[in-house]
Write a protein that holds these residues in place. Structure first.
Motif, PDB file in Angstrom:
ATOM      1  N   LYS A  83      40.644  46.379  39.982  1.00  0.00           N
ATOM      2  CA  LYS A  83      39.924  46.109  38.579  1.00  0.00           C
ATOM      3  C   LYS A  83      38.350  45.607  39.084  1.00  0.00           C
ATOM      4  O   LYS A  83      37.568  45.151  38.173  1.00  0.00           O
ATOM      5  N   SER A  84      37.940  46.038  40.618  1.00  0.00           N
ATOM      6  CA  SER A  84      36.660  45.426  40.858  1.00  0.00           C
ATOM      7  C   SER A  84      35.749  46.400  40.054  1.00  0.00           C
ATOM      8  O   SER A  84      36.009  47.583  39.689  1.00  0.00           O
ATOM      9  N   GLY A  85      34.646  45.698  39.279  1.00  0.00           N
ATOM     10  CA  GLY A  85      33.743  46.557  38.695  1.00  0.00           C
ATOM     11  C   GLY A  85      34.039  45.692  37.322  1.00  0.00           C
ATOM     12  O   GLY A  85      32.814  45.789  36.324  1.00  0.00           O
ATOM     13  N   SER A  86      34.976  45.081  36.681  1.00  0.00           N
ATOM     14  CA  SER A  86      34.892  44.186  35.469  1.00  0.00           C
ATOM     15  C   SER A  86      34.040  43.103  35.602  1.00  0.00           C
ATOM     16  O   SER A  86      33.965  42.484  36.689  1.00  0.00           O
ATOM     17  N   LYS A  87      33.679  42.723  34.567  1.00  0.00           N
ATOM     18  CA  LYS A  87      32.825  41.405  34.382  1.00  0.00           C
ATOM     19  C   LYS A  87      33.491  40.210  35.167  1.00  0.00           C
ATOM     20  O   LYS A  87      32.544  39.527  35.771  1.00  0.00           O
ATOM     21  N   ASN A  88      34.731  40.113  34.790  1.00  0.00           N
ATOM     22  CA  ASN A  88      35.409  39.027  35.332  1.00  0.00           C
ATOM     23  C   ASN A  88      36.512  39.343  36.256  1.00  0.00           C
ATOM     24  O   ASN A  88      37.370  40.483  35.703  1.00  0.00           O
ATOM     25  N   LEU A  89      36.811  38.835  37.335  1.00  0.00           N
ATOM     26  CA  LEU A  89      38.147  38.904  38.061  1.00  0.00           C
ATOM     27  C   LEU A  89      38.929  37.749  38.202  1.00  0.00           C
ATOM     28  O   LEU A  89      38.560  36.767  38.472  1.00  0.00           O
ATOM     29  N   THR A  90      40.177  38.003  38.256  1.00  0.00           N
ATOM     30  CA  THR A  90      40.972  36.673  38.543  1.00  0.00           C
ATOM     31  C   THR A  90      41.622  37.105  39.890  1.00  0.00           C
ATOM     32  O   THR A  90      42.504  38.254  39.937  1.00  0.00           O
ATOM     33  N   ILE A  91      41.631  36.385  40.948  1.00  0.00           N
ATOM     34  CA  ILE A  91      42.403  36.746  42.228  1.00  0.00           C
ATOM     35  C   ILE A  91      43.556  35.808  42.346  1.00  0.00           C
ATOM     36  O   ILE A  91      43.398  34.413  42.007  1.00  0.00           O
ATOM     37  N   ASP A  92      44.457  36.238  43.052  1.00  0.00           N
ATOM     38  CA  ASP A  92      45.568  35.304  43.264  1.00  0.00           C
ATOM     39  C   ASP A  92      46.322  35.747  44.537  1.00  0.00           C
ATOM     40  O   ASP A  92      45.813  36.920  45.146  1.00  0.00           O
ATOM     41  N   GLY A  93      47.532  35.418  44.743  1.00  0.00           N
ATOM     42  CA  GLY A  93      48.322  36.107  45.895  1.00  0.00           C
ATOM     43  C   GLY A  93      47.785  35.897  47.156  1.00  0.00           C
ATOM     44  O   GLY A  93      46.950  34.968  47.485  1.00  0.00           O
ATOM     45  N   TYR A 151      30.516  39.132  43.498  1.00  0.00           N
ATOM     46  CA  TYR A 151      30.952  38.544  42.504  1.00  0.00           C
ATOM     47  C   TYR A 151      30.641  36.767  42.888  1.00  0.00           C
ATOM     48  O   TYR A 151      30.668  36.453  44.181  1.00  0.00           O
ATOM     49  N   GLN A 152      30.321  35.993  41.781  1.00  0.00           N
ATOM     50  CA  GLN A 152      30.172  34.628  42.205  1.00  0.00           C
ATOM     51  C   GLN A 152      31.504  34.042  41.712  1.00  0.00           C
ATOM     52  O   GLN A 152      32.147  34.397  40.991  1.00  0.00           O
ATOM     53  N   ILE A 153      31.862  32.796  42.464  1.00  0.00           N
ATOM     54  CA  ILE A 153      32.961  32.057  42.068  1.00  0.00           C
ATOM     55  C   ILE A 153      32.492  31.323  40.860  1.00  0.00           C
ATOM     56  O   ILE A 153      31.784  30.357  40.814  1.00  0.00           O
ATOM     57  N   GLU A 154      33.245  31.311  39.723  1.00  0.00           N
ATOM     58  CA  GLU A 154      33.149  30.551  38.864  1.00  0.00           C
ATOM     59  C   GLU A 154      34.147  29.339  38.712  1.00  0.00           C
ATOM     60  O   GLU A 154      33.918  28.042  38.311  1.00  0.00           O
ATOM     61  N   ASP A 155      35.456  29.554  38.890  1.00  0.00           N
ATOM     62  CA  ASP A 155      36.400  28.390  38.835  1.00  0.00           C
ATOM     63  C   ASP A 155      37.564  28.666  40.048  1.00  0.00           C
ATOM     64  O   ASP A 155      38.103  29.755  40.254  1.00  0.00           O
ATOM     65  N   ILE A 156      37.936  27.601  40.799  1.00  0.00           N
ATOM     66  CA  ILE A 156      38.998  27.881  41.712  1.00  0.00           C
ATOM     67  C   ILE A 156      40.265  26.908  41.163  1.00  0.00           C
ATOM     68  O   ILE A 156      40.031  25.716  41.023  1.00  0.00           O
ATOM     69  N   GLY A 157      41.313  27.476  41.002  1.00  0.00           N
ATOM     70  CA  GLY A 157      42.325  26.862  40.459  1.00  0.00           C
ATOM     71  C   GLY A 157      43.333  26.414  41.680  1.00  0.00           C
ATOM     72  O   GLY A 157      42.779  26.816  42.715  1.00  0.00           O
ATOM     73  N   LYS A 158      44.360  26.062  41.487  1.00  0.00           N
ATOM     74  CA  LYS A 158      45.449  25.848  42.447  1.00  0.00           C
ATOM     75  C   LYS A 158      46.086  27.069  43.178  1.00  0.00           C
ATOM     76  O   LYS A 158      46.289  27.186  44.577  1.00  0.00           O
ATOM     77  N   ASN A 159      46.340  28.055  42.487  1.00  0.00           N
ATOM     78  CA  ASN A 159      46.911  29.315  42.688  1.00  0.00           C
ATOM     79  C   ASN A 159      46.014  30.489  42.431  1.00  0.00           C
ATOM     80  O   ASN A 159      46.433  31.568  42.873  1.00  0.00           O
ATOM     81  N   ASN A 160      44.744  30.319  41.905  1.00  0.00           N
ATOM     82  CA  ASN A 160      44.070  31.610  41.305  1.00  0.00           C
ATOM     83  C   ASN A 160      42.734  31.196  41.430  1.00  0.00           C
ATOM     84  O   ASN A 160      42.156  29.901  41.384  1.00  0.00           O
ATOM     85  N   ALA A 161      41.792  32.101  41.210  1.00  0.00           N
ATOM     86  CA  ALA A 161      40.429  31.798  41.269  1.00  0.00           C
ATOM     87  C   ALA A 161      39.470  32.799  40.318  1.00  0.00           C
ATOM     88  O   ALA A 161      40.256  33.947  40.055  1.00  0.00           O
ATOM     89  N   THR A 162      38.713  32.334  39.426  1.00  0.00           N
ATOM     90  CA  THR A 162      38.111  33.315  38.415  1.00  0.00           C
ATOM     91  C   THR A 162      36.567  33.432  39.107  1.00  0.00           C
ATOM     92  O   THR A 162      35.894  32.722  39.260  1.00  0.00           O
ATOM     93  N   LEU A 163      36.142  34.941  39.104  1.00  0.00           N
ATOM     94  CA  LEU A 163      34.979  35.355  39.558  1.00  0.00           C
ATOM     95  C   LEU A 163      33.996  36.020  38.443  1.00  0.00           C
ATOM     96  O   LEU A 163      34.655  36.624  37.418  1.00  0.00           O
ATOM     97  N   LEU A 164      32.808  36.107  38.510  1.00  0.00           N
ATOM     98  CA  LEU A 164      31.989  36.705  37.888  1.00  0.00           C
ATOM     99  C   LEU A 164      31.097  37.476  38.357  1.00  0.00           C
ATOM    100  O   LEU A 164      30.515  37.311  39.437  1.00  0.00           O
ATOM    101  N   LEU A 165      30.978  38.862  37.916  1.00  0.00           N
ATOM    102  CA  LEU A 165      30.242  40.125  38.593  1.00  0.00           C
ATOM    103  C   LEU A 165      28.702  39.727  38.424  1.00  0.00           C
ATOM    104  O   LEU A 165      28.157  39.191  37.340  1.00  0.00           O
ATOM    105  N   ILE A 166      27.942  39.684  39.536  1.00  0.00           N
ATOM    106  CA  ILE A 166      26.695  39.644  39.563  1.00  0.00           C
ATOM    107  C   ILE A 166      25.507  40.647  40.064  1.00  0.00           C
ATOM    108  O   ILE A 166      24.432  40.572  39.812  1.00  0.00           O
ATOM    109  N   ASP A 167      26.299  41.444  40.733  1.00  0.00           N
ATOM    110  CA  ASP A 167      25.453  42.517  41.227  1.00  0.00           C
ATOM    111  C   ASP A 167      26.475  43.713  41.761  1.00  0.00           C
ATOM    112  O   ASP A 167      27.824  43.738  41.856  1.00  0.00           O
TER     113      ASP A 167
END
Length: 223
Positions: free
Chosen positions: A8-18, A49-65
């Motif tokens: 889903k790269s290209g989406s405004k927000n990404l959630t990464i895990d695993g 992407y810039q990192i918006e939030d880092i959780g225990k098992n995942n992180a939320t990213l915001l598209l910047i460029d």
């Protein structure tokens, strides 16, 4: 890593895990202020992407460029590889991808063991990891044929690697597709399916393993 993969790269927000989350935050220990580059391997765009939030098992990213990558012209390389032990195939998939092979066709030739089965999901993961490591922005395409005859029906202008004084170097600029045999080579009936001028060899007259032969062919055609 040249970049990370997310479908889903290209989406405004990404959630990464695993495994991606583990590699970025547990192994590399990336700082929250650090920019992360992603690709989806379906277009020629690099998404930052810039990192918006880092959780225990995942992180939320915001598209910047978003940056477009110019693709340089390169020779088209299609290698057909008679099926050998899948464990050996998996070891060399990344190398062929790094050598810019466009398409790899697996072929059950006369000497291929029919009980060998290719795990396409495993190959997909190996190709994605290879792209992230070497920077390739499109994965090598994979297909499969149940016989040499069926392969030739689809690629009638294919060359074949065999012992021949007609070396592959003499046809480097014209070869688009070439078949490489498994251990033991190809049956004489299969060789006879090819026109004489489509049978090419290497200057090295030693008997090569199938893996060495396929990497040698890819190296010659990619340079």
């Amino acid at each position: 890593m040249q970049f990370y993969y997310h479908q889903k790269s290209g989406s405004k927000n990404l959630t990464i895990d695993g495994q991606t989350y583990k590699h970025i935050f547990k192994i590399r220990r990336v700082d929250k202020n650090q920019k992360l580059n992603f690709r989806n391997l379906n277009d020629n765009l690099l998404y930052s992407y810039q990192i918006e939030d880092i959780g225990k098992n995942n992180a939320t990213l915001l598209l910047i460029d978003t940056i477009k990558t110019n693709i340089k012209p390169k020779p088209y390389i299609h290698i057909a590889w008679c099926i050998i032990d899948p464990k050996d195939i998996y070891r060399y998939i990344a190398i062929l991808n790094q050598l810019s092979v466009d398409k790899l066709s697996f072929v059950y030739c006369a000497y291929s063991q029919k009980n060998y089965k290719i795990d396409r999901d495993k190959i997909e993961k190996l190709l994605i990891n290879s792209c992230c490591q070497c920077g390739r922005i499109d994965k090598m395409k994979i297909e499969q044929f149940d016989s040499t005859r069926l392969f030739l029906d689809s690629y009638q202008d294919s060359y074949i690697l065999n012992f021949s004084s007609n070396t592959i170097l003499n046809h480097k600029d014209t070869i688009k597709t070439i078949l490489v045999g498994c251990e033991g080579g190809l049956h004489k009936d299969e060789i006879n399916m090819f026109k004489t001028d489509k049978i090419v060899g290497l200057k090295n007259q030693n008997i090569l393993t199938s893996q060495t032969a396929v990497v040698t062919v890819a190296s010659i055609l990619s340079n």
